[in-house]
Design an enzyme around this catalytic site. Structure first.
Site, PDB file in Angstrom:
ATOM      1  N   GLU A 153      31.669  30.409  46.794  1.00 15.19           N
ATOM      2  CA  GLU A 153      32.865  29.799  46.199  1.00 15.19           C
ATOM      3  C   GLU A 153      33.030  28.343  46.614  1.00 15.19           C
ATOM      4  OE1 GLU A 153      36.617  31.718  47.090  1.00 15.19           O
ATOM      5  OE2 GLU A 153      37.740  30.298  45.859  1.00 15.19           O
ATOM      6  N   LYS A 177      31.744  31.800  42.374  1.00 17.66           N
ATOM      7  CA  LYS A 177      33.196  31.720  42.124  1.00 17.66           C
ATOM      8  C   LYS A 177      33.612  30.264  42.096  1.00 17.66           C
ATOM      9  CE  LYS A 177      37.690  33.203  43.896  1.00 17.66           C
ATOM     10  NZ  LYS A 177      38.443  34.330  44.450  1.00 17.66           N
TER      11      LYS A 177
HETATM   12  P1  13P Z   1      43.546  31.869  43.332  1.00 15.80           P
HETATM   13  O1  13P Z   1      43.127  32.590  42.080  1.00 15.80           O
HETATM   14  O2  13P Z   1      45.003  32.062  43.683  1.00 15.80           O
HETATM   15  O3  13P Z   1      43.091  30.457  43.367  1.00 15.80           O
HETATM   16  O4  13P Z   1      42.821  32.608  44.542  1.00 15.80           O
HETATM   17  C1  13P Z   1      41.525  32.967  44.393  1.00 15.80           C
HETATM   18  C2  13P Z   1      40.862  32.858  45.690  1.00 15.80           C
HETATM   19  O5  13P Z   1      40.425  33.849  46.247  1.00 15.80           O
HETATM   20  C3  13P Z   1      40.708  31.522  46.289  1.00 15.80           C
HETATM   21  O6  13P Z   1      39.805  31.599  47.336  1.00 15.80           O
END
Ligand code: 13P
Length: 340
Positions: free
Chosen positions: A177, A219
Site C-alpha cells: 500500500e 492497495k
Molecule cells: P481508508 O479507506 O479510510 O483510506 O482506509 C483504508 C486503509 O486501510 C488505509 O490504510
C-alpha cells in the site's frame, strides 16, 4: 507454503466482485473515529464495534477479506469465537496490519517513512498461528512544495518490498500500500504525476527484491485532486487517469488492485470505483475501504446496542454498493434504498 497458495489466497479475496473491509484502525485512529460519535474508546467498545461489523449477516457476499489490528486479532465475538475464526468460517480471509506507523523521515521535513521491519519475521509467524492469511503495510506519500522527494519514495518502496518478502516467506499475501495522500490543494495532474513516480519506485523495488507479484495485492490511491483543490475531479476523469496510470505501471499478472478511500465520502468512493470499472483493466479493480465502508455504520451505532441492527444494515448496504461498483453496475438510484 507454495506460490500457488499465495496466488489462490490473493485471488479469492477479490473473486466474484468482492473487496476488503479495512477494520485495522490502530488504537489511536479508532479513538478519533469514536470521538466523532461520542463513544469512549475502550478495549470492550472496540471489540463490540468490530463484533457488529464482522457478524453482519450477508457481508461475506461482498467482502472477501478483513484487515484486523493486533488487538482485534486477539479478540473474540460475543459468543466467544475468535474473530479470525469467525471470519474464516464465513469464507472471509482474515488479514493483519503489520506496520507500526508512518514516522517523520530524518532529514526530509514534511515527509514520512513507515516503520515496523524489526522483528517482523517473528510477528508474522505468530499472526499465521492466529489465523492471518494476508497482511497490510501502508506507506504514506505527501504532496507539497518540492515533495515527495525521490529519497522518500525510495525509502518507502524499499521498506514495502522488504515487508513483502517477509510476508511471502511466512506464507502470507502482502498488500502493498503506497498511499499518495489527498491532503492539500494539488491538482489531479499533480496526483497523476506523483502516483506514477510512486508506482515506478515501488515496482522497481519489488522486482529488485524478487517479490512474487502473483502473490501480492496492490492497495493504491485513485488519481484524484487534493481535498482542498479548487477544481474537483469528476468520476470519468478519475477513472480515465487512474486506469491509464495503472496500465503504465502495474504488471497485468498482479491478481488484484484494491483501492483505499483516503478521505473520499462513502458515495464518492463508490461512484469513482464504479467509473474505474466501466473503463476496466486486466486486473480485478476492487476496494479496501476503511472510512468509506464504515462512516454510516458508525453514525448509526453511536455505541448503543439498540442500534446494532441499523448499523449492520448501513454497513451491508455500503458493502453491496461497492461490490456492484466493482462490476461497474452501481447507479445513484440504488443509494435511495439506503436503510433508515
Ligand atoms: P481508508 O479507506 O479510510 O483510506 O482506509 C483504508 C486503509 O486501510 C488505509 O490504510
Amino acid at each position: 507454503m507454495g506460490w500457488q497458495e499465495l496466488y489462490d489466497t490473493a485471488s479469492s479475496i477479490v473473486a466474484d466482485h468482492k473487496g476488503i473491509l479495512a477494520a485495522d484502525e490502530s488504537t489511536g485512529t479508532i479513538k478519533k473515529r469514536f470521538d466523532t460519535i461520542g463513544v469512549e474508546s475502550t478495549e470492550e467498545t472496540r471489540r463490540a464495534y468490530r463484533n457488529l461489523l464482522f457478524t453482519t449477516e450477508g457481508m461475506e457476499d461482498y467482502v472477501g477479506g478483513v484487515i484486523l489490528y493486533d488487538e482485534t486479532i486477539r479478540q473474540a465475538a460475543d459468543d466467544g469465537t475468535p474473530f479470525a475464526e469467525l471470519l474464516a468460517g464465513k469464507g472471509v480471509v482474515p488479514g493483519i496490519k503489520v506496520d507500526t506507523g508512518a514516522h517523520d523521515m530524518a532529514g526530509f521535513p514534511g515527509e514520512k517513512v513507515t516503520e515496523g521491519l524489526d522483528g517482523l519475521r517473528g510477528r508474522l509467524e505468530e499472526y499465521v498461528e492466529l489465523g492471518a492469511r494476508f497482511a497490510k503495510w501502508r506507506a504514506v506519500i505527501t504532496i507539497g512544495d518540492g515533495i515527495p522527494t525521490d529519497a522518500c519514495l525510495h525509502a518507502n518502496a524499499h521498506a514495502l518490498a522488504r515487508y513483502a518478502a517477509l510476508c511471502q516467506e511466512a506464507g502470507i499475501v502482502p498488500i502493498v500500500e503506497p498511499e499518495v495522500l489527498m491532503d492539500g490543494g494539488h491538482t489531479v495532474e499533480t496526483c497523476d504525476d506523483v502516483t506514477g513516480r510512486t508506482l515506478r519506485a515501488v515496482f522497481a523495488e519489488l522486482y529488485a527484491q524478487d517479490i512474487h507479484l502473483r502473490g501480492t495485492l496492490l492497495k493504491p490511491n485513485m488519481v484524484i485532486a487534493g481535498q482542498d483543490a479548487t477544481a474537483e475531479s469528476p468520476p470519468d476523469q478519475v477513472a480515465r487517469l487512474t486506469v491509464h496510470s495503472f496500465l503504465r505501471h502495474v504488471p497485468a499478472l498482479v491478481p488484484g488492485i484494491v483501492f483505499l478511500s483516503g478521505g473520499q465520502s462513502e458515495v464518492e468512493a463508490t461512484e469513482n470505483l464504479n467509473a474505474i470499472n466501466q473503463v476496466g483493466g486486466p486486473w480485478p479493480l476492487s476496494f479496501s475501504y476503511g472510512r468509506a465502508l464504515q462512516a454510516s455504520a458508525l453514525q448509526a451505532w453511536r455505541g448503543d446496542a439498540a442500534n446494532v441492527e441499523t448499523a449492520q444494515a448501513a454497513f451491508l448496504h455500503r458493502a453491496r454498493m461497492n461490490a456492484l461498483a466493482t462490476a461497474g453496475q452501481w447507479s445513484a438510484e440504488l443509494e435511495e434504498a439506503v436503510p433508515a
